[in-house]
Design an enzyme around this catalytic site. Structure first.
Site, PDB file in Angstrom:
ATOM      1  N   ARG A 189     -23.647 -25.993 -14.726  1.00 53.19           N
ATOM      2  CA  ARG A 189     -22.236 -25.494 -14.555  1.00 53.19           C
ATOM      3  C   ARG A 189     -21.875 -24.562 -13.719  1.00 53.19           C
ATOM      4  O   ARG A 189     -22.598 -23.782 -12.867  1.00 53.19           O
ATOM      5  CB  ARG A 189     -21.806 -24.723 -15.863  1.00 53.19           C
ATOM      6  N   LYS A 213     -24.674 -20.951 -21.822  1.00 53.05           N
ATOM      7  CA  LYS A 213     -23.724 -20.279 -22.760  1.00 53.05           C
ATOM      8  C   LYS A 213     -24.461 -19.647 -24.014  1.00 53.05           C
ATOM      9  O   LYS A 213     -25.696 -19.981 -24.122  1.00 53.05           O
ATOM     10  CB  LYS A 213     -22.975 -21.779 -23.283  1.00 53.05           C
ATOM     11  N   TYR A 318     -21.796 -36.530 -23.337  1.00 51.51           N
ATOM     12  CA  TYR A 318     -21.456 -35.846 -22.000  1.00 51.51           C
ATOM     13  C   TYR A 318     -22.083 -36.916 -20.976  1.00 51.51           C
ATOM     14  O   TYR A 318     -21.609 -37.049 -19.952  1.00 51.51           O
ATOM     15  CB  TYR A 318     -22.555 -34.532 -21.699  1.00 51.51           C
TER      16      TYR A 318
END
Length: 337
Positions: A189, A213, A318
């Site tokens: 990311r 995350k 995804y």
């Protein structure tokens, strides 16, 4: 109610270990909900009920909120309600039956392998970009802000810099090349890439340690082209931009601070535009990397690990594979193919 909001934010950050971005989003949603509750006559938090929650979401819908936003706000309400019930602030978990609209998830632009190669080669002098505002003023796209280790940017109070591409053009191009190579090679990311420190890179094994995350760490490999870009950046680019405020940050902005994710997004978009490629974002590069891995025969579980998804369902949503690969698998496996 204000105390409840503060305590809930502390719970999200300290107990649930949510990112600053998630905490900010949930708190914003909660303040909106409680403001709506007060307008409906709720004088105490204990008076919050399912009718108020549904009325709040309905109002958000009439104001044009997207389905994804409504889904997140419903999730914020359920999370708060469950916490408030455990904390004794609500007699029951009033939001437990609250339904969420199913978010429509659009797949980002996926580059072909040859288009990705073109983008990786884009950082040269012809690929430098500036942004022209509506008032006719131009602004360099390399306007960094200070950032925390996790990649969350904090306002930069330094005076506005001169156009960095005139001062250190080679260093900036080396930085841009490394940014593009890392995003595509690792599929990380953009916040994870900007949050990398120099010590997170194991050059001997060609692996980066990524803080994802929820504070989860994972090791992600990268290839030879990314290693070459890294070598050039560490040898010639980073020393030219480094300043007292650089700390251990791997990717630096024009003023020497950690590269801001917002700036990084502009960099990716600028090079894609300069190379006459479809509009692409860092998330699009992440998606492209995952798609190309699957098309090359990578196992879905391995891609899940590389992307840092806690659930395989996230990876399945995804990523997607080409029609050609599906047809090949069908012809090979189905007895009636």
């Amino acid at each position: 109610m204000r105390e409840a909001v503060d305590d809930f934010a502390d719970h999200l950050a300290r107990v649930r270990n949510r990112s600053a971005h998630t905490v900010r989003a949930y708190v914003t949603d909660l303040v909106s909900l409680l403001d709506h509750a007060v307008r409906m006559g709720c004088a105490e938090l204990s008076e919050l009920d399912l009718t108020v929650l549904r009325s709040w979401l309905a109002k958000q819908r009439t104001m044009g909120a997207a389905r994804t936003s409504l889904a997140r706000r419903a999730a914020a309400a359920r999370t708060f309600s469950a916490w408030a019930h455990r904390a004794g602030l609500l007699a029951a978990d009033v939001a437990a039956p609250l339904a969420s609209p199913k978010a429509h998830r659009e797949l980002p632009t996926v580059l072909r392998a040859d288009q990705a190669a073109t983008l990786m080669a884009a950082p040269d002098r012809s690929g430098t970009q500036t942004t022209t505002h509506a008032d006719g003023t131009a602004q360099t796209r390399d306007d960094d802000t200070a950032s925390t280790r996790s990649g969350n940017a904090a306002p930069d109070r330094d005076p506005a810099p001169a156009a960095s591409r005139d001062e250190e053009p080679e260093a900036v191009l080396l930085r841009d090349r490394l940014l593009l190579e890392l995003l595509y090679a690792t599929g990380v990311r953009i916040s994870e890439a900007c949050g990398l420190d120099v010590t997170d890179v194991d050059q001997a094994r060609r692996v980066v340690r990524v803080l994802g995350k929820g504070g989860r760490e994972r090791a992600v490999p990268y290839g030879v082209p990314a290693q070459r870009a890294l070598d050039a950046w560490l040898a010639h680019g980073r020393p030219a931009l480094a300043a007292s405020r650089s700390g251990g940050a791997l990717l630096l902005g024009a003023r020497g601070g950690r590269l801001n994710p917002t700036t990084a997004r502009r960099i990716v978009a600028g090079y894609a535009e300069a190379a006459d490629l479809p509009r692409v974002t860092p998330h699009g590069l992440r998606h492209s990397a995952a798609t190309h891995l699957l098309e090359g025969g990578a196992d879905l579980r391995a891609v899940q690990e590389l992307l840092g998804h806690s659930s395989l369902a996230s990876t399945q949503i995804y990523t997607h594979v080409s029609v050609e690969r599906l047809r090949a698998a069908y012809r090979q496996a189905h007895p009636r193919a």
